[in-house]
Enzyme design. Sequence first.
Site, PDB file in Angstrom:
ATOM      1  N   GLU A 215      -5.468  -5.030  10.537  1.00 46.76           N
ATOM      2  CA  GLU A 215      -4.437  -4.019  10.766  1.00 46.76           C
ATOM      3  C   GLU A 215      -4.710  -3.277  12.073  1.00 46.76           C
ATOM      4  O   GLU A 215      -5.513  -2.345  12.101  1.00 46.76           O
ATOM      5  CB  GLU A 215      -4.451  -3.008   9.619  1.00 46.76           C
ATOM      6  CG  GLU A 215      -4.152  -3.610   8.268  1.00 46.76           C
ATOM      7  CD  GLU A 215      -3.520  -2.583   7.337  1.00 46.76           C
ATOM      8  OE1 GLU A 215      -2.407  -2.830   6.888  1.00 46.76           O
ATOM      9  OE2 GLU A 215      -4.128  -1.533   7.102  1.00 46.76           O
TER      10      GLU A 215
ATOM     11  N   GLU B 128      -6.828   4.640   7.799  1.00 45.97           N
ATOM     12  CA  GLU B 128      -6.626   6.066   7.488  1.00 45.97           C
ATOM     13  C   GLU B 128      -7.852   6.652   6.813  1.00 45.97           C
ATOM     14  O   GLU B 128      -8.186   7.827   7.010  1.00 45.97           O
ATOM     15  CB  GLU B 128      -5.365   6.232   6.617  1.00 45.97           C
ATOM     16  CG  GLU B 128      -4.095   6.080   7.453  1.00 45.97           C
ATOM     17  CD  GLU B 128      -2.920   5.475   6.715  1.00 45.97           C
ATOM     18  OE1 GLU B 128      -2.899   5.500   5.470  1.00 45.97           O
ATOM     19  OE2 GLU B 128      -2.005   4.966   7.394  1.00 45.97           O
TER      20      GLU B 128
ATOM     21  N   ASN C 215       0.870  -1.174   0.000  1.00 50.92           N
ATOM     22  CA  ASN C 215       0.000   0.000   0.000  1.00 50.92           C
ATOM     23  C   ASN C 215       0.913   1.231   0.000  1.00 50.92           C
ATOM     24  O   ASN C 215       1.489   1.570   1.027  1.00 50.92           O
ATOM     25  CB  ASN C 215      -0.887  -0.046   1.256  1.00 50.92           C
ATOM     26  CG  ASN C 215      -1.707   1.217   1.453  1.00 50.92           C
ATOM     27  OD1 ASN C 215      -1.774   2.069   0.570  1.00 50.92           O
ATOM     28  ND2 ASN C 215      -2.335   1.334   2.620  1.00 50.92           N
TER      29      ASN C 215
ATOM     30  N   LYS D 286       0.153   4.262  -0.322  1.00 47.82           N
ATOM     31  CA  LYS D 286      -0.483   5.457   0.268  1.00 47.82           C
ATOM     32  C   LYS D 286      -0.227   6.682  -0.613  1.00 47.82           C
ATOM     33  O   LYS D 286      -0.140   6.546  -1.823  1.00 47.82           O
ATOM     34  CB  LYS D 286       0.008   5.649   1.712  1.00 47.82           C
ATOM     35  CG  LYS D 286      -0.186   4.375   2.540  1.00 47.82           C
ATOM     36  CD  LYS D 286      -0.003   4.570   4.014  1.00 47.82           C
ATOM     37  CE  LYS D 286      -0.238   3.244   4.720  1.00 47.82           C
ATOM     38  NZ  LYS D 286      -0.068   3.313   6.160  1.00 47.82           N
TER      39      LYS D 286
ATOM     40  N   HIS E  64      -9.475   1.137   4.810  1.00 47.44           N
ATOM     41  CA  HIS E  64      -8.215   1.296   5.542  1.00 47.44           C
ATOM     42  C   HIS E  64      -8.436   2.241   6.720  1.00 47.44           C
ATOM     43  O   HIS E  64      -9.236   3.174   6.633  1.00 47.44           O
ATOM     44  CB  HIS E  64      -7.134   1.850   4.601  1.00 47.44           C
ATOM     45  CG  HIS E  64      -5.782   1.836   5.205  1.00 47.44           C
ATOM     46  ND1 HIS E  64      -5.352   2.812   6.076  1.00 47.44           N
ATOM     47  CD2 HIS E  64      -4.760   0.946   5.106  1.00 47.44           C
ATOM     48  CE1 HIS E  64      -4.120   2.517   6.469  1.00 47.44           C
ATOM     49  NE2 HIS E  64      -3.739   1.401   5.902  1.00 47.44           N
TER      50      HIS E  64
ATOM     51  N   SER F 144       3.459  -2.224  10.277  1.00 42.12           N
ATOM     52  CA  SER F 144       4.908  -2.288  10.487  1.00 42.12           C
ATOM     53  C   SER F 144       5.534  -3.614  10.060  1.00 42.12           C
ATOM     54  O   SER F 144       6.474  -4.097  10.694  1.00 42.12           O
ATOM     55  CB  SER F 144       5.253  -1.964  11.946  1.00 42.12           C
ATOM     56  OG  SER F 144       4.833  -0.637  12.257  1.00 42.12           O
TER      57      SER F 144
ATOM     58  N   GLY G 179       2.451   2.192  10.727  1.00 43.77           N
ATOM     59  CA  GLY G 179       3.398   3.298  10.579  1.00 43.77           C
ATOM     60  C   GLY G 179       4.113   3.670  11.880  1.00 43.77           C
ATOM     61  O   GLY G 179       4.741   4.708  11.967  1.00 43.77           O
TER      62      GLY G 179
HETATM   63  P1  PGA Z   1       2.857   0.267   7.660  1.00 42.56           P
HETATM   64  O1  PGA Z   1       1.378   0.461   7.074  1.00 42.56           O
HETATM   65  O2  PGA Z   1       3.393  -1.009   7.053  1.00 42.56           O
HETATM   66  O3  PGA Z   1       3.616   1.475   7.224  1.00 42.56           O
HETATM   67  O4  PGA Z   1       2.730   0.162   9.136  1.00 42.56           O
HETATM   68  C1  PGA Z   1       0.528  -0.633   6.883  1.00 42.56           C
HETATM   69  C2  PGA Z   1      -0.770  -0.173   6.261  1.00 42.56           C
HETATM   70  O5  PGA Z   1      -1.255   0.916   6.595  1.00 42.56           O
HETATM   71  O6  PGA Z   1      -1.362  -0.878   5.427  1.00 42.56           O
END
Ligand code: PGA
Length: 260
Positions: free
Chosen positions: A171, A101, A13, A15, A99, A217, A177
């Site tokens: 997740e 976010e 992803n 983003k 997601h 992560s 992140g």
């Molecule tokens: P990350 O994000 O691997 O940077 O923690 C995962 C995601 O949001 O799908």
Amino acid sequence: MEFMNRKPIIAGNWKLNKTIKEAIELVTLLKRLIQDTQSVDVVVCPVYTALSDVSEVLIESEIKLGAQDLYWEEKGAFTGEVSGSLLKDAGASYVIIGHSERRQFFHETHETVNKKTKAALKAGLIPIVCVGELLKEREAGQTFEVIQRQLEGAFVNFSKEEIQALVLAYEPVWAIGTGKVATPQQAQEVHAFIRKEIAKMFGAETATSLRIQYGGSVKADNIADLMREADIDGALVGGASLDANGFADIVRNAVSVTVK
Ligand code: PGA
């Protein structure tokens, strides 16, 4: 490792990152670095503006293309939105939905996740539907309750066949992140819970065949331990998917678990 015929899936992803030129460079490198897509499905999800160019690069590659969101209406006066059929038109075969976010910054709700997932399936896309609890919910002991609500909300009026055609991603929001990956045991506990809930809602067979990715992560050095858990069928990778070598290492380590 027994995956009950579930082919693991590693999705990147990206983003809100990468210009078209940078996206082309990244995926050109990935094509060279990632050779084994027999035992693991690999998907990259760039921003909308790079989809079609990335799709050109991926011709004759087994790496698949995904988008990060969609709108449920097919066409019309919906300024700024993109529909499933337009994503297909740009070369996508997957789409991330719900997601955290999007839930946090763009008011995504159970209802919008439901409509978007339906629309994605109708357009012939494979939805990657995300669920996960906030840190405060985990600390309050509400993880299972939150996940249950998200699953019930997302899959109102869904058939077994529809569930079988999608991918779920667990997740935990506190792991996204933050560099704070869930331990394999923490992740497995929730994955097993999700599979049990899906079994209650759609039957054991559907639950057994459903692929559930972990996200939060994920890096090359933690993917194998996560995927050794019985119910973890791959990963949705954010930050670490922006670097070709790092992402290719994740895929390689994922493959090493499947051929154990
Ligand atoms: P990350 O994000 O691997 O940077 O923690 C995962 C995601 O949001 O799908």
